[in-house]
Scaffold this active site. Structure first.
Site, PDB file in Angstrom:
ATOM      1  N   ASP A  58       6.485 -20.918 -26.953  1.00 27.34           N
ATOM      2  CA  ASP A  58       5.127 -21.315 -27.344  1.00 27.34           C
ATOM      3  C   ASP A  58       5.155 -22.318 -28.493  1.00 27.34           C
ATOM      4  O   ASP A  58       5.907 -22.142 -29.465  1.00 27.34           O
ATOM      5  CB  ASP A  58       4.347 -20.090 -27.826  1.00 27.34           C
ATOM      6  CG  ASP A  58       3.438 -19.519 -26.759  1.00 27.34           C
ATOM      7  OD1 ASP A  58       3.188 -20.203 -25.745  1.00 27.34           O
ATOM      8  OD2 ASP A  58       2.984 -18.373 -26.947  1.00 27.34           O
TER       9      ASP A  58
ATOM     10  N   GLU B 117      -1.594 -23.983 -25.603  1.00 28.70           N
ATOM     11  CA  GLU B 117      -2.898 -23.479 -25.205  1.00 28.70           C
ATOM     12  C   GLU B 117      -3.923 -24.592 -25.127  1.00 28.70           C
ATOM     13  O   GLU B 117      -3.943 -25.480 -25.994  1.00 28.70           O
ATOM     14  CB  GLU B 117      -3.387 -22.431 -26.227  1.00 28.70           C
ATOM     15  CG  GLU B 117      -2.532 -21.190 -26.261  1.00 28.70           C
ATOM     16  CD  GLU B 117      -3.044 -20.144 -27.242  1.00 28.70           C
ATOM     17  OE1 GLU B 117      -4.187 -20.283 -27.757  1.00 28.70           O
ATOM     18  OE2 GLU B 117      -2.303 -19.192 -27.515  1.00 28.70           O
TER      19      GLU B 117
ATOM     20  N   LYS C  63       5.162 -24.077 -23.966  1.00 26.29           N
ATOM     21  CA  LYS C  63       3.815 -23.732 -23.510  1.00 26.29           C
ATOM     22  C   LYS C  63       2.839 -24.043 -24.625  1.00 26.29           C
ATOM     23  O   LYS C  63       3.157 -23.818 -25.799  1.00 26.29           O
ATOM     24  CB  LYS C  63       3.750 -22.244 -23.136  1.00 26.29           C
ATOM     25  CG  LYS C  63       2.349 -21.768 -22.777  1.00 26.29           C
ATOM     26  CD  LYS C  63       2.345 -20.413 -22.097  1.00 26.29           C
ATOM     27  CE  LYS C  63       2.372 -19.226 -23.027  1.00 26.29           C
ATOM     28  NZ  LYS C  63       1.303 -19.173 -24.033  1.00 26.29           N
TER      29      LYS C  63
ATOM     30  N   GLU D  80      -5.127 -16.554 -18.740  1.00 31.53           N
ATOM     31  CA  GLU D  80      -5.265 -15.325 -19.528  1.00 31.53           C
ATOM     32  C   GLU D  80      -6.703 -14.830 -19.500  1.00 31.53           C
ATOM     33  O   GLU D  80      -7.643 -15.578 -19.810  1.00 31.53           O
ATOM     34  CB  GLU D  80      -4.814 -15.547 -20.991  1.00 31.53           C
ATOM     35  CG  GLU D  80      -4.971 -14.254 -21.800  1.00 31.53           C
ATOM     36  CD  GLU D  80      -4.161 -14.195 -23.080  1.00 31.53           C
ATOM     37  OE1 GLU D  80      -3.385 -15.133 -23.349  1.00 31.53           O
ATOM     38  OE2 GLU D  80      -4.312 -13.198 -23.817  1.00 31.53           O
TER      39      GLU D  80
ATOM     40  N   ASP E 215       3.905 -16.742 -29.013  1.00 37.80           N
ATOM     41  CA  ASP E 215       3.565 -16.626 -30.439  1.00 37.80           C
ATOM     42  C   ASP E 215       2.882 -15.280 -30.717  1.00 37.80           C
ATOM     43  O   ASP E 215       2.548 -14.970 -31.868  1.00 37.80           O
ATOM     44  CB  ASP E 215       2.748 -17.825 -30.938  1.00 37.80           C
ATOM     45  CG  ASP E 215       1.451 -18.012 -30.194  1.00 37.80           C
ATOM     46  OD1 ASP E 215       1.167 -17.235 -29.258  1.00 37.80           O
ATOM     47  OD2 ASP E 215       0.713 -18.956 -30.555  1.00 37.80           O
ATOM     48  N   SER E 216       2.757 -14.432 -29.671  1.00 40.15           N
ATOM     49  CA  SER E 216       2.411 -13.022 -29.889  1.00 40.15           C
ATOM     50  C   SER E 216       3.465 -12.379 -30.793  1.00 40.15           C
ATOM     51  O   SER E 216       3.241 -11.298 -31.357  1.00 40.15           O
ATOM     52  CB  SER E 216       2.335 -12.268 -28.551  1.00 40.15           C
ATOM     53  OG  SER E 216       3.477 -12.524 -27.754  1.00 40.15           O
TER      54      SER E 216
HETATM   55  O1  KIV Z   1       2.096 -15.364 -26.860  1.00 37.43           O
HETATM   56  C1  KIV Z   1       2.034 -14.722 -25.806  1.00 37.43           C
HETATM   57  O2  KIV Z   1       2.536 -13.597 -25.677  1.00 37.43           O
HETATM   58  C2  KIV Z   1       1.334 -15.332 -24.677  1.00 37.43           C
HETATM   59  C3  KIV Z   1       1.054 -14.454 -23.496  1.00 37.43           C
HETATM   60  C4  KIV Z   1      -0.150 -13.650 -23.802  1.00 37.43           C
HETATM   61  C5  KIV Z   1       0.882 -15.228 -22.239  1.00 37.43           C
HETATM   62  O3  KIV Z   1       0.978 -16.468 -24.730  1.00 37.43           O
END
Ligand code: KIV
Length: 257
Positions: free
Chosen positions: A85, A117, A115, A180, A46-47
């Site tokens: 994510d 968090e 994934k 992280e 989600d970056s």
């Molecule tokens: O969203 C993302 O790019 C991430 C990485 C920082 C692991 O979760």
């Protein structure tokens, strides 16, 4: 070409073996380049919100954004494991919502795993998604979705807390976990303590694998984090190419007869 993708089980089996290589990807052409370069896992992170969509944080990213970009990454590749994510507020409210959001990423975009968090507090959500048959990668240490709301961006060095979170996401059924910005010695302890692979970002060299943001690796952002290594200056190359194009059009040198 028929898909022969690395499965979550095969990723888990790499614990303690050859280092696992993961990079973020958000579109088909760069995902294809990463796969052709031999990257094992593509994370549709989600970056996306910051590096592609121009937001200040990951918070505005929607499930719809993730579905669209994950589907593009899947279309561009055949072998890499694609993990997507779950964005902010697509899994926090209830187990049911978490399972539904994860299921949409698998059904509608073709991701092979999701994934999310969070440590001990998120473990019940992980367990619910895993019970539905969907492989989950955990993500502990610095949690970008909520870091800006209070906890901040410092390195996480509380060994007991990080270990407890790691054990909780493993017990909930995760096949791997991202660490992280975890202190390198703590990350080494966690890596030794877990049966599942750890994948570090700013967490030292002892993890079972590493992940970086594609746009940091390729020099596409102005200020990459200090732990990232910039392997190419694609942003600069793009500016030069586009300036040459503009100059040729203005000079009447392109197109030619
Ligand atoms: O969203 C993302 O790019 C991430 C990485 C920082 C692991 O979760």
């Amino acid at each position: 070409m028929a898909d022969r993708r690395l499965t979550a089980g095969a990723v888990a089996a790499r614990k303690g073996g050859a280092p696992i290589v993961m990079v973020t990807a958000y579109d088909a052409p760069f995902a294809r380049a990463a796969e052709e370069a031999g990257i094992d896992l593509l994370l549709v992170g989600d970056s996306l919100g910051m590096v592609v969509l121009g937001y200040e944080s990951t918070i505005p990213v929607t499930l719809h954004d993730m579905l669209r970009h994950t589907a593009a990454v899947v279309r561009g590749t055949h072998q890499a494991h694609v993990v997507a994510d779950l964005p902010f507020l697509s899994y926090q409210v209830s187990d049911e919502e978490a399972v539904r959001s994860a299921g949409m990423l698998i059904k509608d975009s073709g991701a092979l795993s999701v994934k999310l968090e969070g440590g001990a507090e998120t473990a019940p959500r992980i367990a619910a998604i895993v019970r539905a048959g969907i492989p989950v990668m955990g993500h502990i240490g610095l949690l970008p979705q909520t870091a800006g709301l209070g906890p901040g961006y410092r390195t996480r060095g509380d060994r007991e807390r990080v270990l407890a979170d790691a054990r909780a996401v493993e017990a909930a059924g995760s096949y791997a976990v991202v660490l992280e910005k975890v202190d390198a010695e703590v990350a080494a302890d966690v890596t030794r303590a877990l049966r599942i692979p750890t994948i570090g970002i700013g967490a030292g060299a002892a993890c079972d694998g590493q992940v970086l943001v594609m746009h940091d690796v390729l020099g596409l952002v102005a200020n990459p984090p200090p732990f990232a290594k910039v392997y190419a200056r694609i942003g600069e190359a793009a500016r030069e190419a586009l300036a040459a194009y503009a100059a040729e059009v203005r000079a009447g040198a392109f197109p030619t007869k």
